[in-house]
Design a protein around this motif. Structure first.
Motif, PDB file in Angstrom:
ATOM      1  N   VAL A   1      27.896  11.330 -18.901  1.00 39.63           N
ATOM      2  CA  VAL A   1      28.048  12.346 -17.861  1.00 39.63           C
ATOM      3  C   VAL A   1      29.530  12.695 -17.770  1.00 39.63           C
ATOM      4  CG1 VAL A   1      27.715  12.900 -15.422  1.00 39.63           C
ATOM      5  CG2 VAL A   1      26.085  11.396 -16.588  1.00 39.63           C
ATOM      6  N   ARG A   2      29.830  14.011 -17.854  1.00 35.43           N
ATOM      7  CA  ARG A   2      31.212  14.487 -17.769  1.00 35.43           C
ATOM      8  C   ARG A   2      31.366  15.270 -16.456  1.00 35.43           C
ATOM      9  NH1 ARG A   2      28.997  15.242 -22.426  1.00 35.43           N
ATOM     10  NH2 ARG A   2      29.732  14.085 -24.224  1.00 35.43           N
ATOM     11  N   TYR A   3      32.483  15.073 -15.792  1.00 38.40           N
ATOM     12  CA  TYR A   3      32.685  15.691 -14.499  1.00 38.40           C
ATOM     13  C   TYR A   3      34.167  15.894 -14.203  1.00 38.40           C
ATOM     14  CZ  TYR A   3      33.608  10.845 -13.240  1.00 38.40           C
ATOM     15  OH  TYR A   3      34.133   9.573 -13.209  1.00 38.40           O
ATOM     16  N   ILE A   4      34.441  16.797 -13.270  1.00 40.82           N
ATOM     17  CA  ILE A   4      35.784  16.984 -12.734  1.00 40.82           C
ATOM     18  C   ILE A   4      35.781  16.317 -11.368  1.00 40.82           C
ATOM     19  CG2 ILE A   4      37.559  18.616 -12.030  1.00 40.82           C
ATOM     20  CD1 ILE A   4      36.247  20.619 -13.999  1.00 40.82           C
ATOM     21  N   GLN A   5      36.638  15.338 -11.210  1.00 41.37           N
ATOM     22  CA  GLN A   5      36.633  14.509 -10.007  1.00 41.37           C
ATOM     23  C   GLN A   5      37.221  15.251  -8.810  1.00 41.37           C
ATOM     24  OE1 GLN A   5      37.895  10.507 -10.715  1.00 41.37           O
ATOM     25  NE2 GLN A   5      38.590  10.221  -8.623  1.00 41.37           N
ATOM     26  N   ASN A   6      36.502  15.205  -7.687  1.00 49.27           N
ATOM     27  CA  ASN A   6      36.951  15.710  -6.391  1.00 49.27           C
ATOM     28  C   ASN A   6      37.516  17.133  -6.457  1.00 49.27           C
ATOM     29  OD1 ASN A   6      37.273  15.502  -3.628  1.00 49.27           O
ATOM     30  ND2 ASN A   6      39.345  14.739  -3.802  1.00 49.27           N
ATOM     31  N   VAL A   7      36.847  17.989  -7.216  1.00 50.86           N
ATOM     32  CA  VAL A   7      37.299  19.386  -7.302  1.00 50.86           C
ATOM     33  C   VAL A   7      36.880  20.167  -6.042  1.00 50.86           C
ATOM     34  CG1 VAL A   7      35.313  20.256  -8.594  1.00 50.86           C
ATOM     35  CG2 VAL A   7      37.535  21.316  -8.886  1.00 50.86           C
ATOM     36  N   ASN A   8      35.822  19.698  -5.354  1.00 51.43           N
ATOM     37  CA  ASN A   8      35.395  20.220  -4.052  1.00 51.43           C
ATOM     38  C   ASN A   8      35.221  21.739  -4.043  1.00 51.43           C
ATOM     39  OD1 ASN A   8      34.476  19.909  -1.453  1.00 51.43           O
ATOM     40  ND2 ASN A   8      36.510  19.822  -0.545  1.00 51.43           N
TER      41      ASN A   8
ATOM     42  N   ILE B   1      21.645  18.072 -21.461  1.00 53.20           N
ATOM     43  CA  ILE B   1      20.928  18.056 -20.188  1.00 53.20           C
ATOM     44  C   ILE B   1      21.436  19.227 -19.352  1.00 53.20           C
ATOM     45  CG2 ILE B   1      20.496  16.721 -18.091  1.00 53.20           C
ATOM     46  CD1 ILE B   1      21.043  14.183 -19.815  1.00 53.20           C
ATOM     47  N   THR B   2      20.510  20.020 -18.794  1.00 52.91           N
ATOM     48  CA  THR B   2      20.887  21.157 -17.967  1.00 52.91           C
ATOM     49  C   THR B   2      20.117  21.138 -16.652  1.00 52.91           C
ATOM     50  OG1 THR B   2      19.195  22.641 -18.849  1.00 52.91           O
ATOM     51  CG2 THR B   2      21.290  22.558 -20.047  1.00 52.91           C
ATOM     52  N   ALA B   3      20.581  21.911 -15.711  1.00 53.69           N
ATOM     53  CA  ALA B   3      19.946  21.994 -14.397  1.00 53.69           C
ATOM     54  C   ALA B   3      18.626  22.749 -14.444  1.00 53.69           C
ATOM     55  CB  ALA B   3      20.886  22.687 -13.409  1.00 53.69           C
ATOM     56  N   GLY B   4      18.450  23.627 -15.426  1.00 58.26           N
ATOM     57  CA  GLY B   4      17.259  24.463 -15.456  1.00 58.26           C
ATOM     58  C   GLY B   4      17.370  25.580 -14.432  1.00 58.26           C
ATOM     59  N   ALA B   5      16.276  26.287 -14.229  1.00 52.29           N
ATOM     60  CA  ALA B   5      16.262  27.461 -13.360  1.00 52.29           C
ATOM     61  C   ALA B   5      15.985  27.062 -11.915  1.00 52.29           C
ATOM     62  CB  ALA B   5      15.221  28.458 -13.855  1.00 52.29           C
ATOM     63  N   SER B   6      16.981  26.455 -11.284  1.00 47.27           N
ATOM     64  CA  SER B   6      16.838  26.003  -9.902  1.00 47.27           C
ATOM     65  C   SER B   6      18.181  26.140  -9.186  1.00 47.27           C
ATOM     66  CB  SER B   6      16.390  24.539  -9.860  1.00 47.27           C
ATOM     67  OG  SER B   6      16.614  23.983  -8.583  1.00 47.27           O
ATOM     68  N   LYS B   7      18.224  26.971  -8.159  1.00 52.68           N
ATOM     69  CA  LYS B   7      19.462  27.143  -7.399  1.00 52.68           C
ATOM     70  C   LYS B   7      19.945  25.816  -6.824  1.00 52.68           C
ATOM     71  CE  LYS B   7      21.577  29.519  -3.436  1.00 52.68           C
ATOM     72  NZ  LYS B   7      22.664  28.619  -3.463  1.00 52.68           N
ATOM     73  N   ALA B   8      19.043  25.021  -6.272  1.00 50.50           N
ATOM     74  CA  ALA B   8      19.432  23.744  -5.667  1.00 50.50           C
ATOM     75  C   ALA B   8      20.087  22.822  -6.694  1.00 50.50           C
ATOM     76  CB  ALA B   8      18.222  23.063  -5.041  1.00 50.50           C
ATOM     77  N   ARG B   9      19.536  22.780  -7.914  1.00 52.80           N
ATOM     78  CA  ARG B   9      20.115  21.909  -8.947  1.00 52.80           C
ATOM     79  C   ARG B   9      21.438  22.468  -9.473  1.00 52.80           C
ATOM     80  NH1 ARG B   9      14.550  20.989 -10.044  1.00 52.80           N
ATOM     81  NH2 ARG B   9      14.515  22.526 -11.703  1.00 52.80           N
ATOM     82  N   VAL B  10      21.531  23.781  -9.640  1.00 50.32           N
ATOM     83  CA  VAL B  10      22.804  24.386 -10.065  1.00 50.32           C
ATOM     84  C   VAL B  10      23.881  24.082  -9.022  1.00 50.32           C
ATOM     85  CG1 VAL B  10      24.011  26.574 -10.474  1.00 50.32           C
ATOM     86  CG2 VAL B  10      21.765  26.169 -11.507  1.00 50.32           C
ATOM     87  N   ASP B  11      23.545  24.221  -7.748  1.00 51.99           N
ATOM     88  CA  ASP B  11      24.493  23.903  -6.677  1.00 51.99           C
ATOM     89  C   ASP B  11      24.892  22.429  -6.706  1.00 51.99           C
ATOM     90  OD1 ASP B  11      24.343  26.540  -5.852  1.00 51.99           O
ATOM     91  OD2 ASP B  11      23.124  26.119  -4.070  1.00 51.99           O
ATOM     92  N   ALA B  12      23.939  21.536  -6.999  1.00 53.47           N
ATOM     93  CA  ALA B  12      24.235  20.099  -7.066  1.00 53.47           C
ATOM     94  C   ALA B  12      25.183  19.784  -8.223  1.00 53.47           C
ATOM     95  CB  ALA B  12      22.943  19.293  -7.183  1.00 53.47           C
ATOM     96  N   TRP B  13      25.046  20.501  -9.346  1.00 50.45           N
ATOM     97  CA  TRP B  13      25.975  20.328 -10.465  1.00 50.45           C
ATOM     98  C   TRP B  13      27.363  20.828 -10.071  1.00 50.45           C
ATOM     99  CZ3 TRP B  13      25.437  19.197 -15.967  1.00 50.45           C
ATOM    100  CH2 TRP B  13      24.190  18.654 -16.306  1.00 50.45           C
ATOM    101  N   ALA B  14      27.427  21.960  -9.352  1.00 51.33           N
ATOM    102  CA  ALA B  14      28.714  22.554  -8.982  1.00 51.33           C
ATOM    103  C   ALA B  14      29.505  21.652  -8.042  1.00 51.33           C
ATOM    104  CB  ALA B  14      28.500  23.922  -8.346  1.00 51.33           C
ATOM    105  N   ASP B  15      28.817  20.966  -7.128  1.00 51.87           N
ATOM    106  CA  ASP B  15      29.479  20.049  -6.194  1.00 51.87           C
ATOM    107  C   ASP B  15      28.441  19.021  -5.757  1.00 51.87           C
ATOM    108  OD1 ASP B  15      30.668  18.714  -3.997  1.00 51.87           O
ATOM    109  OD2 ASP B  15      31.856  20.481  -3.512  1.00 51.87           O
TER     110      ASP B  15
ATOM    111  N   SER C   1      32.715  15.942  -6.635  1.00 57.48           N
ATOM    112  CA  SER C   1      32.954  16.197  -8.057  1.00 57.48           C
ATOM    113  C   SER C   1      32.005  17.266  -8.570  1.00 57.48           C
ATOM    114  CB  SER C   1      32.776  14.911  -8.866  1.00 57.48           C
ATOM    115  OG  SER C   1      33.760  13.968  -8.521  1.00 57.48           O
ATOM    116  N   GLN C   2      32.404  17.896  -9.654  1.00 60.27           N
ATOM    117  CA  GLN C   2      31.586  18.911 -10.314  1.00 60.27           C
ATOM    118  C   GLN C   2      31.099  18.353 -11.645  1.00 60.27           C
ATOM    119  OE1 GLN C   2      33.693  22.361 -11.849  1.00 60.27           O
ATOM    120  NE2 GLN C   2      31.932  23.654 -11.420  1.00 60.27           N
ATOM    121  N   LEU C   3      29.772  18.326 -11.834  1.00 61.56           N
ATOM    122  CA  LEU C   3      29.238  17.921 -13.138  1.00 61.56           C
ATOM    123  C   LEU C   3      29.484  19.056 -14.123  1.00 61.56           C
ATOM    124  CD1 LEU C   3      25.813  16.236 -12.298  1.00 61.56           C
ATOM    125  CD2 LEU C   3      28.079  15.208 -12.507  1.00 61.56           C
ATOM    126  N   VAL C   4      30.043  18.718 -15.264  1.00 59.77           N
ATOM    127  CA  VAL C   4      30.352  19.711 -16.289  1.00 59.77           C
ATOM    128  C   VAL C   4      29.308  19.677 -17.396  1.00 59.77           C
ATOM    129  CG1 VAL C   4      32.066  20.404 -18.014  1.00 59.77           C
ATOM    130  CG2 VAL C   4      32.803  19.622 -15.744  1.00 59.77           C
TER     131      VAL C   4
END
Length: 124
Positions: A115-122, A77-91, A30-33
């Motif tokens: 928490v809002r998300y798109i389920q199994n967008v992969n 709530i945001t990921a902040g300036a972190s590639k690893a956290r941005v990637d974790a939000w994306a999938d 899923s993708q956290l929105v």
């Protein structure tokens, strides 16, 4: 055209414990929105912050103490300036994730986590 449905889960949250393991479970791939902390009683104590992650990685979605629970209102709530956290939000990865909040300390804080998300967008 193919679209996706935006899902959300909300749970009552307190600052009574150092770690709050929620019943919010985000399905695999899923993708956290977005995520919001609705603070009705401000976080208190030596520090008034909390962080968002999942069981197994407490800082997957924010830095430790990355959420300002000491502010009354709706906190984005945001990921902040972190590639690893941005990637974790994306999938969020190939397994379901149980959301947790890690408070900087215990106190009187009270509110709701959504928490809002798109389920199994992969998208990973």
């Amino acid at each position: 055209n193919v679209g996706s449905v935006l899902m959300s889960q909300t749970e009552k949250i307190t600052q009574a414990a150092a770690t709050t393991t929620t019943d919010i479970i985000i399905p695999a791939n899923s993708q956290l929105v977005s995520a919001d902390l609705y603070v009705s009683v401000v976080w208190s104590g030596g520090a008034s912050t909390t962080g968002l992650g999942y069981v197994g990685d407490a800082t997957a979605f924010t830095a430790a103490g990355g959420i300002a629970g000491g502010t009354l209102g709706i906190i984005k709530i945001t990921a902040g300036a972190s590639k690893a956290r941005v990637d974790a939000w994306a999938d969020i990865g190939s397994t379901d994730r149980r959301i947790l909040l890690t408070n900087s300390n215990t106190g009187a804080g009270d509110g709701w986590l959504t928490v809002r998300y798109i389920q199994n967008v992969n998208v990973g």
